[in-house]
Structures are given as C-alpha cells and as structure tokens.
Write a protein that holds these residues in place. Structure first.
Motif, PDB file in Angstrom:
ATOM      1  N   SER A  98     -23.573  38.370  -6.649  1.00 34.00           N
ATOM      2  CA  SER A  98     -23.842  38.885  -5.076  1.00 34.00           C
ATOM      3  C   SER A  98     -23.101  40.207  -4.761  1.00 34.00           C
ATOM      4  O   SER A  98     -21.983  40.281  -5.535  1.00 34.00           O
ATOM      5  N   ILE A  99     -23.309  40.646  -3.948  1.00 33.88           N
ATOM      6  CA  ILE A  99     -22.783  42.018  -3.225  1.00 33.88           C
ATOM      7  C   ILE A  99     -21.551  41.533  -2.266  1.00 33.88           C
ATOM      8  O   ILE A  99     -21.854  40.549  -1.659  1.00 33.88           O
TER       9      ILE A  99
ATOM     10  N   CYS B 133     -33.263  39.690  -2.641  1.00 33.49           N
ATOM     11  CA  CYS B 133     -32.176  39.068  -1.532  1.00 33.49           C
ATOM     12  C   CYS B 133     -31.083  38.130  -2.273  1.00 33.49           C
ATOM     13  O   CYS B 133     -30.077  37.757  -1.870  1.00 33.49           O
ATOM     14  N   GLY B 134     -31.558  37.649  -3.517  1.00 36.09           N
ATOM     15  CA  GLY B 134     -30.666  36.742  -4.090  1.00 36.09           C
ATOM     16  C   GLY B 134     -30.088  35.695  -2.977  1.00 36.09           C
ATOM     17  O   GLY B 134     -30.984  34.878  -2.538  1.00 36.09           O
TER      18      GLY B 134
ATOM     19  N   GLY C  27     -28.503  36.244  -0.407  1.00 34.27           N
ATOM     20  CA  GLY C  27     -28.877  36.485   0.987  1.00 34.27           C
ATOM     21  C   GLY C  27     -27.799  37.092   1.393  1.00 34.27           C
ATOM     22  O   GLY C  27     -27.657  36.996   2.773  1.00 34.27           O
TER      23      GLY C  27
ATOM     24  N   ASP D  58     -37.268  37.028  -2.877  1.00 35.78           N
ATOM     25  CA  ASP D  58     -36.702  37.116  -4.163  1.00 35.78           C
ATOM     26  C   ASP D  58     -38.018  36.516  -4.939  1.00 35.78           C
ATOM     27  O   ASP D  58     -38.543  35.717  -4.470  1.00 35.78           O
TER      28      ASP D  58
ATOM     29  N   GLN E  96     -33.265  31.019  -5.720  1.00 33.39           N
ATOM     30  CA  GLN E  96     -32.272  32.078  -4.816  1.00 33.39           C
ATOM     31  C   GLN E  96     -32.525  31.923  -3.374  1.00 33.39           C
ATOM     32  O   GLN E  96     -31.977  31.757  -2.604  1.00 33.39           O
TER      33      GLN E  96
ATOM     34  N   CYS F 140     -41.610  36.215  -3.181  1.00 32.68           N
ATOM     35  CA  CYS F 140     -42.179  37.261  -3.379  1.00 32.68           C
ATOM     36  C   CYS F 140     -41.671  38.311  -4.577  1.00 32.68           C
ATOM     37  O   CYS F 140     -40.444  38.239  -4.945  1.00 32.68           O
ATOM     38  N   ASP F 141     -42.555  38.826  -5.302  1.00 27.68           N
ATOM     39  CA  ASP F 141     -42.122  39.605  -6.172  1.00 27.68           C
ATOM     40  C   ASP F 141     -42.192  40.959  -5.640  1.00 27.68           C
ATOM     41  O   ASP F 141     -43.098  41.542  -4.968  1.00 27.68           O
ATOM     42  N   ALA F 142     -41.066  41.718  -5.615  1.00 29.86           N
ATOM     43  CA  ALA F 142     -40.873  43.178  -4.951  1.00 29.86           C
ATOM     44  C   ALA F 142     -41.744  44.357  -5.466  1.00 29.86           C
ATOM     45  O   ALA F 142     -42.050  45.187  -4.682  1.00 29.86           O
TER      46      ALA F 142
ATOM     47  N   GLU G 277     -29.653  45.436  -3.287  1.00 27.75           N
ATOM     48  CA  GLU G 277     -28.820  45.634  -4.580  1.00 27.75           C
ATOM     49  C   GLU G 277     -30.062  45.013  -5.536  1.00 27.75           C
ATOM     50  O   GLU G 277     -30.327  43.699  -5.393  1.00 27.75           O
TER      51      GLU G 277
ATOM     52  N   PHE H 249     -39.479  49.418 -14.422  1.00 27.89           N
ATOM     53  CA  PHE H 249     -39.319  48.428 -13.285  1.00 27.89           C
ATOM     54  C   PHE H 249     -39.284  49.054 -11.885  1.00 27.89           C
ATOM     55  O   PHE H 249     -40.004  48.565 -11.015  1.00 27.89           O
TER      56      PHE H 249
HETATM   57  C1  LIG Z   1     -28.487  41.705  -8.154  1.00 27.73           C
HETATM   58  S1  LIG Z   1     -29.295  40.175  -7.589  1.00 27.73           S
HETATM   59  C2  LIG Z   1     -29.242  40.487  -5.795  1.00 27.73           C
HETATM   60  C3  LIG Z   1     -27.930  39.689  -5.251  1.00 27.73           C
HETATM   61  C4  LIG Z   1     -27.856  39.822  -3.662  1.00 27.73           C
HETATM   62  N1  LIG Z   1     -27.688  41.167  -3.189  1.00 27.73           N
HETATM   63  C5  LIG Z   1     -26.970  38.828  -3.344  1.00 27.73           C
HETATM   64  O1  LIG Z   1     -25.714  39.217  -2.747  1.00 27.73           O
HETATM   65  O2  LIG Z   1     -27.276  37.684  -3.530  1.00 27.73           O
HETATM   66  C6  LIG Z   1     -30.829  40.731  -7.915  1.00 27.73           C
HETATM   67  C7  LIG Z   1     -31.903  39.482  -7.404  1.00 27.73           C
HETATM   68  O3  LIG Z   1     -33.243  40.113  -7.886  1.00 27.73           O
HETATM   69  C8  LIG Z   1     -34.070  39.180  -7.997  1.00 27.73           C
HETATM   70  N2  LIG Z   1     -35.247  39.464  -8.791  1.00 27.73           N
HETATM   71  C9  LIG Z   1     -35.373  40.178 -10.120  1.00 27.73           C
HETATM   72  N3  LIG Z   1     -36.622  40.838 -10.259  1.00 27.73           N
HETATM   73  C10 LIG Z   1     -37.382  40.656  -9.120  1.00 27.73           C
HETATM   74  C11 LIG Z   1     -38.585  40.924  -8.552  1.00 27.73           C
HETATM   75  N4  LIG Z   1     -39.536  41.676  -9.384  1.00 27.73           N
HETATM   76  N5  LIG Z   1     -38.896  40.747  -7.176  1.00 27.73           N
HETATM   77  C12 LIG Z   1     -38.141  40.164  -6.515  1.00 27.73           C
HETATM   78  N6  LIG Z   1     -36.831  39.812  -6.761  1.00 27.73           N
HETATM   79  C13 LIG Z   1     -36.675  39.941  -8.131  1.00 27.73           C
HETATM   80  C14 LIG Z   1     -33.273  38.236  -8.927  1.00 27.73           C
HETATM   81  O4  LIG Z   1     -33.766  36.956  -8.975  1.00 27.73           O
HETATM   82  C15 LIG Z   1     -32.010  38.382  -8.106  1.00 27.73           C
HETATM   83  O5  LIG Z   1     -31.776  37.050  -7.420  1.00 27.73           O
END
Ligand SMILES: C[S@@+](CC[C@H](N)C(=O)[O-])C[C@H]1O[C@@H](n2cnc3c(N)ncnc32)[C@H](O)[C@@H]1O
Length: 366
Positions: free
Chosen positions: A174-175, A199-200, A202, A219, A224, A250-252, A269, A295
C-alpha cells in the motif's frame, strides 16, 4: 507573508504546494524559495486548507527579518524555537533568551527546550499547540534570517492513524497516506468524481472519502475489494463521515464495462511489476519497463473511455535504481498518441523499496 516548510521530498512537496494553491484558489505569489521552504504571499485561506497538504510540514507566518524582528513576535506564556538552516545549540539558546527578555514586559513566559533537536517536529508541537507557540528562524546564505511563527502544521498523528489504525494493512503493497494526499492535490481538481482503478486495500480511496469527493475504486482482485470495504467502514466510523465510496471488482483495462459515468480525475498507484530481488542493470530495467508498457497501454486506453475531456490522471509508473548507479526513467511517447499530455513528472523513493516511483501528472485532451 508566509513560508511553507517542505517534507522529506522537497521537489515533490513544492509541486504539490503549487497544485494545491490552484486547486483551492489561494492566489499564491512566490517571493523566494530555497530547497526546503518557499516564501510567498497569498490569501489567508491558506491557513484554512493547509491541513490538506501531504508533503509539507509547517505553515509559518513571517513577521520580519534578522534578530531585530524578535520585537515583532506576539507575546506567549509558553514558547519554543525552531531553527532551519543552522544546527547551532548556542545560537538556539541565545535567540530563545532574547525572545524571553522581550516577552518579560508582557508577563511570565516559559521557553521549552526539547532535547537534541533544533527544530520542533509537528509530533512534539501538537502536544501543546497552539498554547505553546513555535517561533521559527529560517536561515539564508549571506542574508539575514526570516523570523516568524508556526500557524498551522500537517497532522502526522492523523496520517499515521490512516495507515496503521486500519483493520487491514499491507505495508509492502500500500501507498503511504501522505503520498495519497499529495497525489490528490496534484490533480488540481477541487470537486467531482475520482477513481482509483488499482485500489488495493483502499488508501487512495480513503483520501477521496475524507475530502468529501465522489469516490470510486476498483481492483481486479475481490479479496482486495473486501479489504478496502472493511477499511472504509472503519474510516467512516472513526472520522464520523456520512459519505462513502463505490467499490467494484473490475479489470482496469475494461473500466467502461464497470462504470457508466465519466470521471474528473484518476489517481492511482498501479501494478508495478514483480518485486525486485536486486537493483537491475540498465538493460534489465529497459526490458522490465517495456514489458510493463504492454500492460499500461490498454490501461490508458481504458482511462480514455471513462475520463471527462481535460480530466486529470496522477499515475505512478515504476523507475529503477540501477546496479551501476543512477535511475532509469522511461519516456512513454505513446501517452501522447492516446491523447494524454504529461504536465509534470516527479520521483519519490522510500528506503525500504527497490523501486522508485515515477509520478506522472497527465491531462486527457480527449
Ligand atoms: C500496488 S497495488 C495498489 C495498492 C493501493 N494503492 C493501496 O494503497 O492499497 C496494485 C493493485 O493492483 C491490482 N491489479 C493488478 N492488475 C490489475 C488490473 N488489471 N485491474 C485492476 N486491478 C489490478 C492488484 O490486485 C493490487 O491490489
């Protein structure tokens, strides 16, 4: 006249401060800057909103220049002293005594001397603030010091609570809440719909909710999202908030499938690649960055589908500390082709991480 004192990443804090001043319409006119602080004129509203800065430490109201300005400091029964630009214990005592002598006419006064620090950190200040005034000397090369009084601080206790007070924590993933706050300011968007599509647990969405913004997060990992929901329920209770966030699995890369509305800003992030076991060579770093771009490209295509015209994106790309020294930061021309203009780029680095954050501020031209 005010001075703002920057935190541990002064270049990022300065960029945030200017964005923040535009975001809240503070009419900031810079006068002088050093690496660690900025002297400026602005609307008094800066005092009201200062709390919402992530990367700054203190807001100081300047009363004058040089030791003579001590006579312009307002009487206080209790005070302490912060010196910036000089670590000199004798000078510290001399200035403290001078203020004390000056205050004698006003009534009794007590000078608090902390052990081993020349500048009072907000953690210590907040214990007695504002009854205990913090008088500040900003020393400059070859010029007299600026003299003032701390009128606001950002609250390290609140920021810490937002991090380690939560029911679900993931320290590596997390950030930091301070950085989440900084990134929201970098959007310069005051109100509207904000999305964190990675959002991980959150952290960024928490900041949207705290600031009363229309908060959305997603996410791809349902685990998550459940964690983020728990953290947000805690946040609402702990901070007595009525508003909440919309969270989706959801997939970003497919945001349009999950969200019908368009957003004013995306702050995130994202996935930064597999954890590194050691610092890569330059060739390895280029390879990692190119692989990740495969990606990020569809991610930005997807952003274009859900952003309003002129919407902002604050996005963390990875940069790499190289085994041979230096940092590799990739240029991404394809962002322009997708309609995104890079307005600014800032790095941020945490000791415990191998990766450097390459924070991009972008505008979607549509
Ligand atoms: C670096 S973490 C983010 C952490 C967040 N900023 C926090 O403070 O909790 C990256 C997140 O991206 C998610 N993720 C990876 N690929 C993804 C995708 N294609 N679509 C949506 N989420 C994705 C992962 O499950 C992970 O929770």
């Amino acid at each position: 006249m005010y001075a703002v004192l920057f935190g541990k990443n002064p270049a990022l804090s300065e960029a945030e401060f200017y964005s923040f001043s535009r975001r809240f319409g503070l009419n900031v006119k810079p006068i002088r800057s050093s690496r660690y602080w900025l002297l400026f004129n602005s609307s008094r509203k800066v005092e009201r909103y200062f709390h919402w800065l992530g990367g700054s430490l203190k807001l100081i109201k300047i009363v004058g220049e040089g030791e003579g300005a001590v006579k312009d400091l307002e009487y206080s029964r209790f005070f302490t002293l912060s010196l910036y630009g000089r670590n000199d214990w004798r000078l510290w005592r001399k200035l403290g005594s001078k203020i004390k002598r000056h205050f004698k006419e006003g009534g009794p006064t007590k000078f608090f001397k902390p052990a081993k620090v020349y500048a009072m950190p907000a953690e210590l200040l907040l214990k007695g603030f504002p009854e205990v005034k913090d008088f500040v000397f900003l020393f400059r090369e070859g010029e007299s010091a600026l003299v003032g009084e701390t009128v606001k601080v950002t609250d390290p206790f609140e920021l810490k609570k937002l991090d380690v007070g939560r029911p679900i924590q993931k320290p590596i993933l997390s950030i930091p809440p301070r950085l989440a706050r900084t990134m929201v300011n970098l959007t310069e968007v005051r109100k509207g719909s904000f999305l964190d599509p990675f959002c991980g647990i959150g952290t960024v969405v928490q900041e949207f909710v705290l600031q009363g913004l229309n908060a959305y997060g997603c996410d791809r990992d349902g685990g998550q999202i459940n964690a983020a929901k728990k953290n947000l329920a805690w946040l609402r209770e702990e901070f007595h908030l009525k508003n909440s966030a919309h969270l989706e699995v959801c997939d970003a890369r497919k945001l349009k499938r999950c969200f019908r509305q368009r957003f004013d800003a995306i702050v995130t992030e994202s996935y930064l690649g597999k954890p590194l076991k050691r610092n890569p060579s330059r060739d390895e770093a280029i390879k990692f960055a190119n692989e990740l771009d495969r990606f990020y490209y569809p991610v930005f295509e997807s952003f274009a589908n859900v952003l309003k015209r002129n919407g902002r994106v604050v996005f963390v790309f990875p940069a790499y500390k190289l085994s041979g020294g230096g940092v590799y930061r990739k240029e991404r021309k394809w962002l322009g082709k997708l309609g995104f203009e890079v307005l600014g780029r800032y790095t941020d680095y945490e000791e415990r991480h191998r990766l450097v954050r390459d924070i991009h501020v972008l505008k979607y031209r549509g």
